[in-house]
Design a protein around this motif. Structure first.
Motif, PDB file in Angstrom:
ATOM      1  N   TYR A 114      35.961   9.745  49.296  1.00  0.00           N
ATOM      2  CA  TYR A 114      36.042  10.071  50.726  1.00  0.00           C
ATOM      3  C   TYR A 114      34.778   9.588  51.418  1.00  0.00           C
ATOM      4  O   TYR A 114      33.658   9.950  51.037  1.00  0.00           O
ATOM      5  N   ASP A 115      34.926   8.740  52.441  1.00  0.00           N
ATOM      6  CA  ASP A 115      33.759   8.112  53.050  1.00  0.00           C
ATOM      7  C   ASP A 115      33.629   8.347  54.543  1.00  0.00           C
ATOM      8  O   ASP A 115      32.812   7.724  55.207  1.00  0.00           O
ATOM      9  N   LYS A 116      34.442   9.258  55.111  1.00  0.00           N
ATOM     10  CA  LYS A 116      34.295   9.554  56.528  1.00  0.00           C
ATOM     11  C   LYS A 116      33.034  10.383  56.758  1.00  0.00           C
ATOM     12  O   LYS A 116      32.677  11.243  55.964  1.00  0.00           O
ATOM     13  N   GLU A 117      32.384  10.116  57.875  1.00  0.00           N
ATOM     14  CA  GLU A 117      31.139  10.800  58.185  1.00  0.00           C
ATOM     15  C   GLU A 117      31.397  12.271  58.475  1.00  0.00           C
ATOM     16  O   GLU A 117      32.298  12.619  59.231  1.00  0.00           O
ATOM     17  N   LEU A 118      30.598  13.136  57.847  1.00  0.00           N
ATOM     18  CA  LEU A 118      30.717  14.562  58.080  1.00  0.00           C
ATOM     19  C   LEU A 118      30.002  14.949  59.367  1.00  0.00           C
ATOM     20  O   LEU A 118      29.103  14.250  59.843  1.00  0.00           O
ATOM     21  N   GLY A 119      30.382  16.081  59.926  1.00  0.00           N
ATOM     22  CA  GLY A 119      29.749  16.577  61.133  1.00  0.00           C
ATOM     23  C   GLY A 119      28.605  17.512  60.811  1.00  0.00           C
ATOM     24  O   GLY A 119      28.061  17.514  59.704  1.00  0.00           O
ATOM     25  N   TYR A 127      41.508  14.452  53.778  1.00  0.00           N
ATOM     26  CA  TYR A 127      40.703  14.745  52.579  1.00  0.00           C
ATOM     27  C   TYR A 127      41.527  15.611  51.630  1.00  0.00           C
ATOM     28  O   TYR A 127      42.233  16.524  52.062  1.00  0.00           O
ATOM     29  N   ASN A 154      40.692  15.748  64.712  1.00  0.00           N
ATOM     30  CA  ASN A 154      39.588  16.649  65.024  1.00  0.00           C
ATOM     31  C   ASN A 154      40.115  17.695  65.995  1.00  0.00           C
ATOM     32  O   ASN A 154      40.520  17.376  67.108  1.00  0.00           O
ATOM     33  N   ASN A 176      31.644  19.662  57.793  1.00  0.00           N
ATOM     34  CA  ASN A 176      30.299  19.517  58.339  1.00  0.00           C
ATOM     35  C   ASN A 176      29.245  19.693  57.254  1.00  0.00           C
ATOM     36  O   ASN A 176      29.433  20.438  56.296  1.00  0.00           O
ATOM     37  N   HIS A 177      28.117  18.993  57.407  1.00  0.00           N
ATOM     38  CA  HIS A 177      26.992  19.158  56.497  1.00  0.00           C
ATOM     39  C   HIS A 177      26.462  20.589  56.575  1.00  0.00           C
ATOM     40  O   HIS A 177      26.242  21.139  57.650  1.00  0.00           O
ATOM     41  N   ARG A 211      32.295  18.399  63.773  1.00  0.00           N
ATOM     42  CA  ARG A 211      33.522  18.013  63.083  1.00  0.00           C
ATOM     43  C   ARG A 211      34.399  19.247  62.986  1.00  0.00           C
ATOM     44  O   ARG A 211      33.961  20.292  62.499  1.00  0.00           O
TER      45      ARG A 211
END
Length: 525
Positions: free
Chosen positions: A44-49, A369, A398, A425-426, A498
Protein backbone atom coordinates in the motif's frame (compact mmCIF):
# COMPACT_ATOMS: atom_id res chain seq x y z
CA UNK A 1 -11.24 -23.94 -8.85
CA UNK A 2 -8.94 -22.08 -6.43
CA UNK A 3 -9.79 -21.32 -2.84
CA UNK A 4 -13.51 -21.20 -2.16
CA UNK A 5 -15.05 -18.23 -0.37
CA UNK A 6 -17.37 -18.46 2.59
CA UNK A 7 -20.49 -16.50 3.28
CA UNK A 8 -22.35 -16.14 6.57
CA UNK A 9 -26.13 -16.12 6.44
CA UNK A 10 -29.31 -17.88 7.36
CA UNK A 11 -30.66 -18.55 3.89
CA UNK A 12 -29.51 -20.79 1.05
CA UNK A 13 -29.94 -19.47 -2.48
CA UNK A 14 -30.35 -22.60 -4.57
CA UNK A 15 -30.13 -20.68 -7.83
CA UNK A 16 -26.49 -19.86 -7.09
CA UNK A 17 -25.39 -23.39 -6.44
CA UNK A 18 -26.43 -26.54 -4.65
CA UNK A 19 -23.85 -27.84 -2.21
CA UNK A 20 -25.89 -29.79 0.29
CA UNK A 21 -22.89 -31.80 1.35
CA UNK A 22 -21.02 -28.56 2.21
CA UNK A 23 -23.68 -26.93 4.34
CA UNK A 24 -22.55 -25.91 7.79
CA UNK A 25 -24.33 -25.69 11.11
CA UNK A 26 -25.77 -22.19 11.61
CA UNK A 27 -26.68 -21.67 7.97
CA UNK A 28 -23.30 -20.67 6.53
CA UNK A 29 -22.38 -22.01 3.07
CA UNK A 30 -19.53 -22.16 0.60
CA UNK A 31 -19.91 -20.55 -2.80
CA UNK A 32 -17.77 -20.25 -5.91
CA UNK A 33 -19.29 -16.83 -6.57
CA UNK A 34 -16.94 -15.20 -4.07
CA UNK A 35 -13.69 -13.50 -5.06
CA UNK A 36 -10.66 -13.61 -2.79
CA UNK A 37 -9.12 -10.20 -2.02
CA UNK A 38 -5.61 -10.14 -0.62
CA UNK A 39 -3.80 -8.29 2.13
CA UNK A 40 -1.96 -5.30 0.63
CA UNK A 41 -0.38 -3.82 3.76
CA UNK A 42 3.14 -4.39 2.39
CA UNK A 43 2.45 -2.74 -0.98
CA UNK A 44 0.00 0.00 0.00
CA UNK A 45 1.62 3.24 -1.15
CA UNK A 46 -1.02 5.95 -0.72
CA UNK A 47 0.07 8.84 1.46
CA UNK A 48 -1.31 8.72 4.98
CA UNK A 49 -2.87 11.74 6.64
CA UNK A 50 -2.33 13.27 10.07
CA UNK A 51 -4.16 14.71 13.03
CA UNK A 52 -5.36 18.13 12.03
CA UNK A 53 -4.50 21.20 14.09
CA UNK A 54 -7.76 22.80 13.02
CA UNK A 55 -10.85 22.21 15.18
CA UNK A 56 -13.80 20.34 13.75
CA UNK A 57 -16.44 22.81 12.59
CA UNK A 58 -20.00 23.13 13.74
CA UNK A 59 -22.33 20.28 12.89
CA UNK A 60 -24.12 20.54 9.55
CA UNK A 61 -27.37 18.76 10.23
CA UNK A 62 -27.90 18.81 14.01
CA UNK A 63 -29.89 21.73 15.36
CA UNK A 64 -28.40 24.11 17.88
CA UNK A 65 -29.96 27.50 18.77
CA UNK A 66 -28.44 30.46 16.97
CA UNK A 67 -27.51 32.24 20.19
CA UNK A 68 -26.81 29.50 22.72
CA UNK A 69 -26.55 25.87 23.72
CA UNK A 70 -29.61 23.62 23.70
CA UNK A 71 -30.64 21.88 26.92
CA UNK A 72 -33.61 19.87 28.20
CA UNK A 73 -36.13 19.62 25.36
CA UNK A 74 -39.89 19.17 25.86
CA UNK A 75 -41.89 18.51 22.69
CA UNK A 76 -45.52 19.21 21.83
CA UNK A 77 -47.37 18.34 18.62
CA UNK A 78 -50.22 20.25 17.00
CA UNK A 79 -51.70 20.11 13.48
CA UNK A 80 -48.66 18.50 11.85
CA UNK A 81 -46.14 20.80 13.55
CA UNK A 82 -43.64 19.89 16.27
CA UNK A 83 -43.13 22.54 18.96
CA UNK A 84 -39.85 21.98 20.77
CA UNK A 85 -39.51 23.90 24.04
CA UNK A 86 -35.94 23.81 25.28
CA UNK A 87 -33.63 25.54 27.71
CA UNK A 88 -31.37 27.95 25.83
CA UNK A 89 -28.03 28.71 27.50
CA UNK A 90 -26.22 31.74 25.98
CA UNK A 91 -22.87 31.09 24.32
CA UNK A 92 -21.19 33.69 26.54
CA UNK A 93 -22.12 31.82 29.74
CA UNK A 94 -18.93 31.32 31.76
CA UNK A 95 -20.32 28.73 34.17
CA UNK A 96 -21.96 25.91 32.18
CA UNK A 97 -23.03 24.19 35.42
CA UNK A 98 -24.79 27.05 37.23
CA UNK A 99 -26.94 27.77 34.14
CA UNK A 100 -26.77 31.51 34.75
CA UNK A 101 -28.88 33.36 32.20
CA UNK A 102 -30.72 30.32 30.84
CA UNK A 103 -33.71 31.27 28.70
CA UNK A 104 -36.82 29.57 27.33
CA UNK A 105 -36.29 28.61 23.71
CA UNK A 106 -38.74 27.36 21.09
CA UNK A 107 -38.30 25.93 17.62
CA UNK A 108 -40.86 24.38 15.28
CA UNK A 109 -40.53 21.77 12.56
CA UNK A 110 -42.65 19.63 10.27
CA UNK A 111 -39.90 17.11 9.44
CA UNK A 112 -37.72 16.94 12.61
CA UNK A 113 -34.68 18.06 10.60
CA UNK A 114 -35.29 21.69 9.62
CA UNK A 115 -36.08 23.81 12.69
CA UNK A 116 -37.34 27.40 12.72
CA UNK A 117 -36.74 29.43 15.85
CA UNK A 118 -39.62 31.36 17.42
CA UNK A 119 -39.66 33.78 20.33
CA UNK A 120 -41.85 32.40 23.14
CA UNK A 121 -43.11 34.99 25.60
CA UNK A 122 -44.92 35.20 28.91
CA UNK A 123 -47.00 38.19 30.00
CA UNK A 124 -45.08 38.63 33.27
CA UNK A 125 -41.73 40.30 32.58
CA UNK A 126 -40.50 39.33 36.05
CA UNK A 127 -41.19 35.66 35.48
CA UNK A 128 -38.35 33.18 35.04
CA UNK A 129 -40.34 30.58 33.17
CA UNK A 130 -39.66 27.25 31.46
CA UNK A 131 -42.16 25.16 29.50
CA UNK A 132 -41.20 21.87 31.16
CA UNK A 133 -44.38 19.97 32.12
CA UNK A 134 -46.69 20.50 29.17
CA UNK A 135 -50.10 19.09 28.28
CA UNK A 136 -52.97 20.05 25.99
CA UNK A 137 -56.31 20.90 27.62
CA UNK A 138 -59.27 22.56 25.88
CA UNK A 139 -57.09 23.42 22.84
CA UNK A 140 -54.64 25.22 25.10
CA UNK A 141 -51.20 24.25 26.32
CA UNK A 142 -50.92 24.08 30.11
CA UNK A 143 -47.34 24.32 31.32
CA UNK A 144 -46.08 23.75 34.86
CA UNK A 145 -42.55 24.56 36.01
CA UNK A 146 -40.31 25.27 38.99
CA UNK A 147 -41.09 28.80 40.20
CA UNK A 148 -37.65 30.28 40.89
CA UNK A 149 -38.95 33.86 41.25
CA UNK A 150 -41.10 33.58 44.38
CA UNK A 151 -39.62 30.16 45.22
CA UNK A 152 -42.97 29.21 46.72
CA UNK A 153 -44.04 26.34 44.45
CA UNK A 154 -44.54 25.01 40.96
CA UNK A 155 -45.95 27.65 38.62
CA UNK A 156 -48.56 27.45 35.85
CA UNK A 157 -48.73 29.17 32.47
CA UNK A 158 -51.22 28.77 29.61
CA UNK A 159 -51.18 29.52 25.89
CA UNK A 160 -53.70 29.45 23.05
CA UNK A 161 -51.14 29.61 20.24
CA UNK A 162 -48.27 27.62 21.87
CA UNK A 163 -46.04 30.74 21.66
CA UNK A 164 -47.49 33.47 23.89
CA UNK A 165 -48.16 32.43 27.49
CA UNK A 166 -50.17 33.86 30.38
CA UNK A 167 -48.73 33.55 33.89
CA UNK A 168 -51.01 32.08 36.58
CA UNK A 169 -48.48 32.13 39.41
CA UNK A 170 -47.54 29.29 41.75
CA UNK A 171 -50.33 26.68 41.96
CA UNK A 172 -48.58 23.76 43.67
CA UNK A 173 -46.88 24.98 46.89
CA UNK A 174 -43.47 23.59 47.74
CA UNK A 175 -44.94 22.83 51.17
CA UNK A 176 -46.73 19.91 49.46
CA UNK A 177 -43.44 18.46 48.26
CA UNK A 178 -42.29 15.37 50.12
CA UNK A 179 -38.55 15.88 49.98
CA UNK A 180 -35.77 18.37 50.51
CA UNK A 181 -35.22 19.49 46.93
CA UNK A 182 -38.01 19.84 44.33
CA UNK A 183 -36.86 18.91 40.83
CA UNK A 184 -38.30 18.76 37.30
CA UNK A 185 -42.03 18.07 36.89
CA UNK A 186 -44.10 16.42 34.14
CA UNK A 187 -47.82 16.05 33.37
CA UNK A 188 -49.79 13.05 32.18
CA UNK A 189 -53.45 13.10 31.14
CA UNK A 190 -55.55 10.03 31.85
CA UNK A 191 -58.39 10.11 29.32
CA UNK A 192 -60.39 7.38 31.04
CA UNK A 193 -60.58 9.26 34.33
CA UNK A 194 -60.34 12.76 32.80
CA UNK A 195 -57.61 13.42 35.34
CA UNK A 196 -54.16 15.03 35.18
CA UNK A 197 -51.22 13.48 37.00
CA UNK A 198 -48.65 16.03 38.16
CA UNK A 199 -45.36 14.17 38.68
CA UNK A 200 -42.16 15.62 40.09
CA UNK A 201 -38.78 14.44 41.29
CA UNK A 202 -37.25 15.10 44.69
CA UNK A 203 -33.82 14.72 46.16
CA UNK A 204 -33.65 14.01 49.89
CA UNK A 205 -30.49 15.33 51.52
CA UNK A 206 -31.18 14.17 55.06
CA UNK A 207 -28.63 11.36 55.02
CA UNK A 208 -25.33 12.88 53.98
CA UNK A 209 -23.69 9.47 53.73
CA UNK A 210 -26.36 8.20 51.32
CA UNK A 211 -26.55 9.99 47.99
CA UNK A 212 -29.20 7.62 46.56
CA UNK A 213 -32.25 9.49 47.81
CA UNK A 214 -33.99 10.51 44.57
CA UNK A 215 -37.69 9.62 44.24
CA UNK A 216 -40.75 10.46 42.17
CA UNK A 217 -44.06 11.65 43.64
CA UNK A 218 -47.41 12.52 42.09
CA UNK A 219 -50.60 14.44 42.77
CA UNK A 220 -53.76 14.55 40.64
CA UNK A 221 -55.91 17.44 39.50
CA UNK A 222 -58.73 18.18 37.08
CA UNK A 223 -58.59 21.98 37.19
CA UNK A 224 -54.92 22.86 37.98
CA UNK A 225 -56.12 24.72 41.07
CA UNK A 226 -56.63 21.97 43.61
CA UNK A 227 -54.34 18.96 43.86
CA UNK A 228 -54.58 15.68 45.73
CA UNK A 229 -52.19 14.81 48.53
CA UNK A 230 -48.86 13.66 47.06
CA UNK A 231 -48.06 9.97 46.92
CA UNK A 232 -44.94 8.02 46.07
CA UNK A 233 -44.88 7.03 42.41
CA UNK A 234 -41.49 5.31 42.21
CA UNK A 235 -38.36 4.90 44.31
CA UNK A 236 -35.39 3.70 42.24
CA UNK A 237 -33.37 3.11 45.44
CA UNK A 238 -30.12 4.04 43.67
CA UNK A 239 -30.74 7.51 42.21
CA UNK A 240 -29.26 10.73 43.50
CA UNK A 241 -31.55 12.82 41.28
CA UNK A 242 -34.67 11.82 39.35
CA UNK A 243 -34.47 14.41 36.59
CA UNK A 244 -36.70 15.08 33.58
CA UNK A 245 -39.35 12.43 34.32
CA UNK A 246 -42.16 11.60 31.93
CA UNK A 247 -45.05 9.16 31.82
CA UNK A 248 -46.71 7.96 28.63
CA UNK A 249 -48.84 5.09 27.41
CA UNK A 250 -48.37 2.88 24.35
CA UNK A 251 -51.07 0.27 23.83
CA UNK A 252 -51.99 -1.17 27.20
CA UNK A 253 -48.68 -0.40 28.91
CA UNK A 254 -47.50 2.63 30.83
CA UNK A 255 -43.89 3.77 30.58
CA UNK A 256 -42.11 5.82 33.23
CA UNK A 257 -38.89 7.46 32.02
CA UNK A 258 -36.42 9.44 34.09
CA UNK A 259 -32.76 10.39 34.04
CA UNK A 260 -30.74 9.32 37.04
CA UNK A 261 -27.29 8.43 38.23
CA UNK A 262 -25.66 7.45 41.48
CA UNK A 263 -23.55 10.59 41.89
CA UNK A 264 -24.82 12.90 39.15
CA UNK A 265 -27.54 13.18 36.56
CA UNK A 266 -26.91 10.18 34.33
CA UNK A 267 -28.48 7.73 31.92
CA UNK A 268 -32.14 7.88 30.90
CA UNK A 269 -33.86 4.70 32.10
CA UNK A 270 -37.43 3.49 31.99
CA UNK A 271 -39.85 1.17 33.79
CA UNK A 272 -43.03 -0.55 32.57
CA UNK A 273 -46.38 -1.14 34.27
CA UNK A 274 -49.98 -2.19 33.63
CA UNK A 275 -51.16 0.70 35.80
CA UNK A 276 -50.50 4.43 35.96
CA UNK A 277 -49.09 4.27 39.46
CA UNK A 278 -47.21 0.97 39.18
CA UNK A 279 -45.80 -1.37 40.30
CA UNK A 280 -42.98 -0.66 37.88
CA UNK A 281 -40.88 -3.38 36.26
CA UNK A 282 -37.39 -2.92 34.81
CA UNK A 283 -36.83 -4.55 31.39
CA UNK A 284 -33.63 -6.47 30.65
CA UNK A 285 -32.15 -3.40 28.93
CA UNK A 286 -33.71 -0.39 30.63
CA UNK A 287 -31.88 2.40 28.81
CA UNK A 288 -33.26 4.55 25.99
CA UNK A 289 -29.85 5.40 24.53
CA UNK A 290 -26.30 6.24 25.63
CA UNK A 291 -25.47 8.57 28.52
CA UNK A 292 -24.84 11.28 25.87
CA UNK A 293 -28.54 11.30 24.89
CA UNK A 294 -29.42 13.70 27.66
CA UNK A 295 -32.76 14.20 29.43
CA UNK A 296 -35.07 12.67 26.79
CA UNK A 297 -38.74 13.62 26.69
CA UNK A 298 -41.29 12.37 24.21
CA UNK A 299 -44.66 13.12 22.66
CA UNK A 300 -47.05 11.25 20.38
CA UNK A 301 -47.99 12.64 16.98
CA UNK A 302 -51.08 10.42 17.03
CA UNK A 303 -49.25 7.51 15.42
CA UNK A 304 -45.84 7.19 17.06
CA UNK A 305 -44.13 8.13 20.31
CA UNK A 306 -41.14 10.35 19.44
CA UNK A 307 -38.45 11.16 21.99
CA UNK A 308 -36.03 14.11 21.95
CA UNK A 309 -32.66 14.32 23.71
CA UNK A 310 -29.54 16.49 23.46
CA UNK A 311 -25.86 15.71 23.07
CA UNK A 312 -23.64 17.62 25.53
CA UNK A 313 -20.39 19.34 24.67
CA UNK A 314 -17.21 18.40 26.53
CA UNK A 315 -14.90 20.77 28.36
CA UNK A 316 -12.19 22.09 26.00
CA UNK A 317 -13.71 19.92 23.25
CA UNK A 318 -11.67 16.97 24.52
CA UNK A 319 -12.73 13.33 24.37
CA UNK A 320 -13.49 11.98 27.82
CA UNK A 321 -13.40 15.38 29.52
CA UNK A 322 -16.20 16.71 31.75
CA UNK A 323 -19.67 17.05 30.27
CA UNK A 324 -20.91 20.60 29.91
CA UNK A 325 -24.54 21.55 30.29
CA UNK A 326 -26.08 22.19 26.88
CA UNK A 327 -25.18 21.08 23.40
CA UNK A 328 -26.92 20.05 20.18
CA UNK A 329 -30.26 18.35 19.54
CA UNK A 330 -29.83 14.65 18.84
CA UNK A 331 -31.93 13.18 16.07
CA UNK A 332 -35.35 12.23 17.50
CA UNK A 333 -36.18 8.56 17.96
CA UNK A 334 -39.32 6.47 17.63
CA UNK A 335 -40.03 4.44 20.76
CA UNK A 336 -41.51 1.13 19.62
CA UNK A 337 -42.53 -1.69 22.01
CA UNK A 338 -41.20 -5.18 21.42
CA UNK A 339 -43.26 -8.27 22.19
CA UNK A 340 -41.96 -8.22 25.77
CA UNK A 341 -42.96 -4.52 26.01
CA UNK A 342 -39.38 -3.27 26.19
CA UNK A 343 -38.67 -0.34 23.88
CA UNK A 344 -36.80 -0.19 20.60
CA UNK A 345 -35.20 3.12 19.60
CA UNK A 346 -35.51 3.77 15.87
CA UNK A 347 -34.39 6.85 13.93
CA UNK A 348 -37.42 9.09 13.37
CA UNK A 349 -36.20 11.37 10.58
CA UNK A 350 -36.38 10.95 6.79
CA UNK A 351 -32.66 10.54 6.00
CA UNK A 352 -33.08 11.80 2.45
CA UNK A 353 -33.48 15.27 3.98
CA UNK A 354 -29.90 15.23 5.31
CA UNK A 355 -28.19 13.68 2.27
CA UNK A 356 -26.12 15.53 -0.32
CA UNK A 357 -24.18 13.64 -3.01
CA UNK A 358 -23.50 9.93 -2.78
CA UNK A 359 -19.78 9.44 -2.24
CA UNK A 360 -19.54 5.64 -2.18
CA UNK A 361 -21.57 2.94 -3.92
CA UNK A 362 -20.32 -0.64 -3.65
CA UNK A 363 -21.57 -1.46 -7.15
CA UNK A 364 -19.14 1.16 -8.52
CA UNK A 365 -16.53 1.81 -5.82
CA UNK A 366 -14.73 -1.12 -4.25
CA UNK A 367 -11.91 -1.08 -1.73
CA UNK A 368 -8.63 0.65 -1.04
CA UNK A 369 -6.56 -0.87 1.77
CA UNK A 370 -6.86 -4.50 2.89
CA UNK A 371 -5.50 -6.04 6.09
CA UNK A 372 -5.98 -9.72 6.96
CA UNK A 373 -6.06 -12.97 5.03
CA UNK A 374 -9.75 -13.78 5.38
CA UNK A 375 -11.45 -11.30 3.03
CA UNK A 376 -13.71 -12.25 0.13
CA UNK A 377 -15.90 -10.11 -2.06
CA UNK A 378 -19.37 -10.99 -3.31
CA UNK A 379 -21.60 -9.05 -5.67
CA UNK A 380 -23.13 -7.32 -2.62
CA UNK A 381 -20.21 -6.59 -0.32
CA UNK A 382 -17.34 -7.95 1.75
CA UNK A 383 -17.17 -11.19 3.73
CA UNK A 384 -14.64 -12.23 6.36
CA UNK A 385 -14.15 -15.94 6.85
CA UNK A 386 -14.63 -18.08 9.91
CA UNK A 387 -11.95 -18.28 12.60
CA UNK A 388 -9.77 -15.69 10.90
CA UNK A 389 -7.88 -13.22 13.08
CA UNK A 390 -8.15 -9.44 12.74
CA UNK A 391 -9.04 -8.06 9.32
CA UNK A 392 -10.00 -4.63 7.94
CA UNK A 393 -10.87 -3.20 4.55
CA UNK A 394 -11.08 0.49 3.72
CA UNK A 395 -13.69 1.89 1.38
CA UNK A 396 -12.48 4.08 -1.44
CA UNK A 397 -12.69 7.83 -0.93
CA UNK A 398 -12.16 10.46 1.74
CA UNK A 399 -15.25 10.80 3.95
CA UNK A 400 -15.49 13.71 6.38
CA UNK A 401 -19.14 14.58 7.09
CA UNK A 402 -21.13 11.52 6.06
CA UNK A 403 -23.99 9.07 6.46
CA UNK A 404 -23.02 5.41 5.88
CA UNK A 405 -25.38 2.44 5.53
CA UNK A 406 -24.59 -1.28 5.54
CA UNK A 407 -26.33 -4.57 6.23
CA UNK A 408 -24.22 -6.65 8.59
CA UNK A 409 -24.45 -10.33 9.55
CA UNK A 410 -22.05 -11.98 11.99
CA UNK A 411 -21.35 -15.65 12.66
CA UNK A 412 -21.35 -17.63 15.88
CA UNK A 413 -17.54 -17.53 15.95
CA UNK A 414 -17.28 -13.74 15.71
CA UNK A 415 -15.69 -11.88 18.60
CA UNK A 416 -16.43 -8.34 17.51
CA UNK A 417 -16.86 -6.20 14.40
CA UNK A 418 -17.49 -2.62 13.45
CA UNK A 419 -16.77 0.48 11.43
CA UNK A 420 -13.73 2.74 11.74
CA UNK A 421 -13.71 6.37 10.63
CA UNK A 422 -11.15 9.18 10.38
CA UNK A 423 -8.62 6.43 9.89
CA UNK A 424 -5.58 6.36 7.59
CA UNK A 425 -3.41 8.86 9.49
CA UNK A 426 0.11 8.84 10.94
CA UNK A 427 0.15 8.27 14.71
CA UNK A 428 -3.62 8.43 15.03
CA UNK A 429 -5.76 5.52 13.92
CA UNK A 430 -9.06 7.36 14.12
CA UNK A 431 -12.23 6.17 15.87
CA UNK A 432 -14.43 3.10 15.68
CA UNK A 433 -17.92 1.98 16.49
CA UNK A 434 -17.28 -1.48 17.91
CA UNK A 435 -20.06 -4.05 18.28
CA UNK A 436 -19.22 -6.82 20.76
CA UNK A 437 -21.52 -9.85 20.40
CA UNK A 438 -19.73 -11.62 23.26
CA UNK A 439 -20.71 -9.06 25.91
CA UNK A 440 -23.66 -7.64 23.92
CA UNK A 441 -22.31 -4.10 24.07
CA UNK A 442 -21.68 -1.29 21.61
CA UNK A 443 -18.75 1.12 21.98
CA UNK A 444 -17.23 4.32 20.68
CA UNK A 445 -13.49 4.06 21.13
CA UNK A 446 -10.20 4.98 19.50
CA UNK A 447 -9.45 2.58 16.66
CA UNK A 448 -7.23 -0.28 17.90
CA UNK A 449 -7.60 0.96 21.49
CA UNK A 450 -9.19 -2.06 23.14
CA UNK A 451 -8.68 -1.08 26.76
CA UNK A 452 -10.78 2.07 27.03
CA UNK A 453 -14.20 2.92 25.62
CA UNK A 454 -15.25 6.53 25.30
CA UNK A 455 -18.94 5.53 25.38
CA UNK A 456 -20.58 2.14 26.00
CA UNK A 457 -24.17 0.94 25.87
CA UNK A 458 -25.89 -2.47 26.18
CA UNK A 459 -27.47 -4.19 23.18
CA UNK A 460 -29.00 -7.59 22.46
CA UNK A 461 -28.14 -9.15 19.08
CA UNK A 462 -27.97 -12.65 17.65
CA UNK A 463 -25.73 -14.32 15.04
CA UNK A 464 -26.89 -15.14 11.51
CA UNK A 465 -29.32 -12.22 11.51
CA UNK A 466 -29.02 -9.50 8.87
CA UNK A 467 -29.00 -6.15 10.68
CA UNK A 468 -29.12 -2.68 9.10
CA UNK A 469 -26.43 -0.40 10.49
CA UNK A 470 -26.27 3.37 9.98
CA UNK A 471 -23.44 5.69 11.04
CA UNK A 472 -23.74 9.48 10.86
CA UNK A 473 -20.58 11.54 11.41
CA UNK A 474 -21.53 15.22 11.55
CA UNK A 475 -18.35 17.00 12.57
CA UNK A 476 -17.90 16.30 16.29
CA UNK A 477 -21.29 14.56 16.59
CA UNK A 478 -21.52 10.79 16.12
CA UNK A 479 -24.82 8.90 15.87
CA UNK A 480 -25.18 5.19 15.07
CA UNK A 481 -28.24 2.97 14.67
CA UNK A 482 -28.20 -0.83 14.77
CA UNK A 483 -30.96 -3.18 13.61
CA UNK A 484 -33.65 -0.48 13.96
CA UNK A 485 -33.52 -1.19 17.69
CA UNK A 486 -30.50 0.49 19.24
CA UNK A 487 -29.46 4.13 18.90
CA UNK A 488 -26.08 5.47 19.97
CA UNK A 489 -24.99 9.12 20.33
CA UNK A 490 -21.72 10.76 21.30
CA UNK A 491 -18.88 13.05 20.28
CA UNK A 492 -15.50 12.48 18.64
CA UNK A 493 -13.41 15.64 18.75
CA UNK A 494 -10.12 14.85 17.01
CA UNK A 495 -10.05 15.93 13.34
CA UNK A 496 -7.81 14.35 10.70
CA UNK A 497 -6.68 15.12 7.16
CA UNK A 498 -7.29 11.57 5.93
CA UNK A 499 -10.83 10.38 6.59
CA UNK A 500 -11.02 6.78 5.47
CA UNK A 501 -13.89 4.49 6.46
CA UNK A 502 -12.98 0.93 7.39
CA UNK A 503 -14.99 -2.26 7.97
CA UNK A 504 -13.33 -4.68 10.37
CA UNK A 505 -13.65 -7.97 12.19
CA UNK A 506 -11.91 -8.41 15.50
CA UNK A 507 -12.03 -12.16 14.94
CA UNK A 508 -14.26 -14.46 12.94
CA UNK A 509 -16.95 -14.40 10.30
CA UNK A 510 -18.92 -11.32 9.36
CA UNK A 511 -20.58 -10.06 6.22
CA UNK A 512 -20.98 -6.39 5.16
CA UNK A 513 -23.47 -5.87 2.32
CA UNK A 514 -25.34 -3.11 0.47
CA UNK A 515 -22.79 -0.46 1.38
CA UNK A 516 -23.35 3.18 0.53
CA UNK A 517 -22.09 6.53 1.81
CA UNK A 518 -23.55 10.02 1.38
CA UNK A 519 -22.13 13.45 2.04
CA UNK A 520 -24.24 15.61 4.40
CA UNK A 521 -26.15 18.73 3.47
CA UNK A 522 -25.19 22.07 5.02
CA UNK A 523 -28.41 22.85 6.89
CA UNK A 524 -26.96 24.68 9.91
CA UNK A 525 -23.44 25.47 8.71
Amino acid sequence: MGKLGKIIGNSIILSLLVLSSCQRVGGSMITRKMTKIHDNTETYDKELGARSLLPIGKSRIHYRPSTGWLGDAHPMYKDGVWYLYYLDLPFNTTNRIALSGVRQGLAISTDLVNWEELNPKIDNSNRAWWAIANVKKDNQIYSMFNDVVTNTGYGLAKSDDFVNFIDYGAVYPYSYVLGDEARDPTLFYDEKEDLYYFIYGVKNNSKIYDNAQGKLYYSTTNDFQSFSEPKLLYNPDNASVTECPELFKIGKKYYLVMTWGTDRVGTARYRVSDNITGPWIAPLIDTIQTTEFMAPNSRSNGKEQITFGWIPTYKNNEDGNTWQWGGDLAFPLKLIPRKDYSLKSELAIDVTKIRADQTYDFSKDKYDYVKGSGWYMSDKGFVYEENASYGEVWLEGNHNYFEMNIDVTFGQDNRGFGVSFRTGNHRFNGYEIFVDPVTNTMHLRYHFERRVSLITMPINIKPYTKMPFKLIVDGPIIEAYLNNEFAFSGRAHIPTTRNAIGLFSEYGSVKFENINVFDLKRIYQ
